[in-house]
Design a protein around this motif. Sequence first.
Motif, short mmCIF file in Angstrom:
data_model
loop_
_atom_site.label_atom_id
_atom_site.label_comp_id
_atom_site.label_asym_id
_atom_site.label_seq_id
_atom_site.Cartn_x
_atom_site.Cartn_y
_atom_site.Cartn_z
N ALA A 37 -0.77 -3.31 -5.27
CA ALA A 37 0.65 -3.26 -4.93
C ALA A 37 0.85 -2.94 -3.45
CB ALA A 37 1.35 -2.20 -5.79
N SER A 38 0.05 -2.01 -2.93
CA SER A 38 0.16 -1.63 -1.53
C SER A 38 -0.19 -2.79 -0.61
CB SER A 38 -0.76 -0.43 -1.26
OG SER A 38 -0.69 -0.03 0.09
N VAL A 39 -1.25 -3.52 -0.95
CA VAL A 39 -1.66 -4.69 -0.14
C VAL A 39 -0.57 -5.76 -0.18
CG1 VAL A 39 -3.31 -6.60 -0.03
CG2 VAL A 39 -4.14 -4.27 -0.31
N TRP A 40 0.04 -5.97 -1.34
CA TRP A 40 1.11 -6.97 -1.43
C TRP A 40 2.27 -6.60 -0.51
CZ3 TRP A 40 6.31 -6.99 -2.73
CH2 TRP A 40 6.89 -8.26 -2.87
N PHE A 41 2.69 -5.35 -0.53
CA PHE A 41 3.77 -4.93 0.37
C PHE A 41 3.40 -5.18 1.83
CE2 PHE A 41 5.86 -2.07 -2.88
CZ PHE A 41 7.11 -2.65 -2.78
N ALA A 42 2.17 -4.83 2.21
CA ALA A 42 1.74 -5.02 3.60
C ALA A 42 1.73 -6.50 3.97
CB ALA A 42 0.36 -4.41 3.81
N ASN A 43 1.24 -7.35 3.05
CA ASN A 43 1.19 -8.78 3.34
C ASN A 43 2.57 -9.42 3.43
OD1 ASN A 43 -1.59 -8.76 3.37
ND2 ASN A 43 -1.82 -9.48 1.27
N GLU A 44 3.49 -8.93 2.61
CA GLU A 44 4.82 -9.55 2.54
C GLU A 44 5.87 -8.80 3.36
OE1 GLU A 44 5.21 -12.48 1.21
OE2 GLU A 44 3.08 -12.42 0.66
N HIS A 45 5.44 -7.84 4.16
CA HIS A 45 6.40 -7.01 4.91
C HIS A 45 7.41 -7.85 5.69
CE1 HIS A 45 7.69 -3.48 7.32
NE2 HIS A 45 7.78 -4.35 8.30
N ALA A 46 6.92 -8.79 6.48
CA ALA A 46 7.81 -9.61 7.31
C ALA A 46 8.75 -10.46 6.44
CB ALA A 46 7.00 -10.50 8.24
#
Length: 754
Positions: A472-481
Amino acid sequence: MRTAGRTPAERTPRFALLGPLEVRDDLGRSVPVSAPKQRGVLAALLVDAGTVVSADRLADLLWDGSPPPSARKTLENYVSRLRRLLGPVSGGRIITRSPGYAVEPRDPSEVDLLVQSDLAGRAQQAAAGADWERTARHARDALALWRGDPFCDVPVERLRREQAPHLSEARLRLRELALTAQVMMGDHHGALPDLRRLVEETLIREQPWEMLILALFRCGRKAEALEEYHRVGRVLRDELGVSPGRGLQQLHRLMLADDRPASAGPEGGGRRSVTVTGAARQLVAFTDGGPPTFHSPHSPPAGPPPPARSDAGRPTEARFGPPAVIHETLALRYQGLPAPRTAADPDPARALRLLSEWNGADLPLPAISALLHRPAELVRRDLDTLAARKLAEEAGPERYRLPATVRLFGRTLSRSGPDDDPPGAALRRLVGWYLRTAAEAGNLIHPYGRRPALHTVSDENPPEAFNNYREASVWFANEHANLISAVRAAASAGEHALAWRLAATLTGYFHMSKRWTDWIMVAQIGLASARHLHDGFGESALLLSAGRAYDDLRMYSRSLESLDQAVAVAVGKAAADQWGEAVGLLCLAHVHGPHQTMVHHRRAQKIFRSVGNSWGFALAQIELGRAHRWSGDLEQAIACHRSGAAILADLGDNWALSLAHLGLAEDLLAGGDHALAAAACRQTLALSHEVHDRHTTARALTFLGQSYLRVPDLSAARGAWTEALKIFEELADPRATSLRVQIATLDATAAISS
């Protein structure tokens, strides 16, 4: 799109350092390296892939300059275990060669650092030759390799200090190249948000300012462009004591003269110099005339293209289509796309038209499936067809984008065909998918935080599924923009219910990541949307979100203003929101005096108890403990923090539990029990590392340094504070200033003592 002859940028690297350390096997499956020291060894070898790293150098890095006598033998064991863990193929890349070890990739594409270096060189070379399409492609491919902060999960502080600065500079240069190319190819409006962000991050670099001013001028916003020129002049004078450079000055003179031809023709969109100096007239010139008339192959011939819609929150920009020569080339490729015979057939033309409305970063396949409202397998075939005709690009595994010129071209096409959606439908589906997936991810990273009810459109496409906190944390980081772009797009398109819900859903993520600038901006956009709908629940939630961000930044007057409004709205008839009222009271306690603080906490506890929310009650206990410490009642403070910690341990919320232990450490420090305080700090660090909460990690290190100082162990204190300072500086936390002073004072004391 897995075809032979793909470039290195299109393969998934076997070893990845540009983010959390990642290793993949031959089938592309992740191979977890959980032991911290083994991660440290692998990261140190990957930084110098292809080169022997001496055993002494590795020992020096792993034990931060103080290796034990058994370091060489221990290092041999680490390497041996690492090889076994990675298996015969990946592990076989690690070789022993005097005087140490090396990672020898079979191909440069196996290591993301090598791929980035190669792509950056190609992008720079293409920019030097004014080949902007190649510049954009290579720069974006290089940026797509980044998955987060390098070395974020590698416990080798020295390696991070040595490597992070030049990696950050390389990433910054790639962003500059990508945005320069985007402007030079004519996508002025699309480049503006990222240019503004880059300018704010790098105030004294002139290249982003030049591109921002140029983009504004080309958009017809001359007054704003001139204002930005005056602003950069003030910044350079205040920070460096210099005037704007020659490029900025030349651009300023051209704007004052308004020396801009009515139409630049094909050459206006062709090869140009990368700088304003010496070629400013070419830079400012661009196609102002509309693109040639074009007929869609799947709809009746249309008249002149209508103005591009703003379904994705984008200002109308039909007259900023691609240059004529490029437009004609793209038109021929588009006309050759196969038309669907049935609804179950691929429809790449429709995919191009709808994707061209998206202004954000590259999208993952599930998001595109939601946008197109079609099964992933059909969408993949659409994208394969577009990519084969160079109308789309694969930015990474299962991630796609349209090149800037294709996106501009797509916006000039007629939307009158029977196969197209009503205006705004594609955007609603895309933002709805991001809302639902953000809620799913938020349930893992902040499980007891509250999220607003989902919008009905978010049910149309299934969200991503996450198995654990890390995913979940990696997904947020990847989709931040893209998450920020989605909030902006929804608000700009009048989809206010989606805009405020997504903004509110992101509060937990922002609270964990501490990306304050984006947090406040998203909260303000969401707040405006909630107020537009007169939605008291949304207004209270977004005021509360902004107030918490301002409180973190110690902007107490603004925090107090937002939180007071949040509580007032929460208790009003429009919202009648007990949760919002209770959380607002807890946050208000941070900025009010000790007496009022106690009152707020007890009111919040009463509300949480009445609604049966043990998590909220535990948070109130933590805050009440802090209030008791302020008033000097350390016994009650410790009791509150231990009580809150017990509840949170039962609930399994390690994030909130880390805050309870941090509060307990402060209590014990205030009472002079330095050994127990240090133990509480270490418990906090273990928990905050587990949930990747860098802000709490830095605070715990600060208190740990204080406990060392009282022992006294000045060297250990300085080490803890230095590590905390690095995190605070990276997060732009105002605590960095006071900590810097403490370190300087400590150094001065040590110098006098010696």
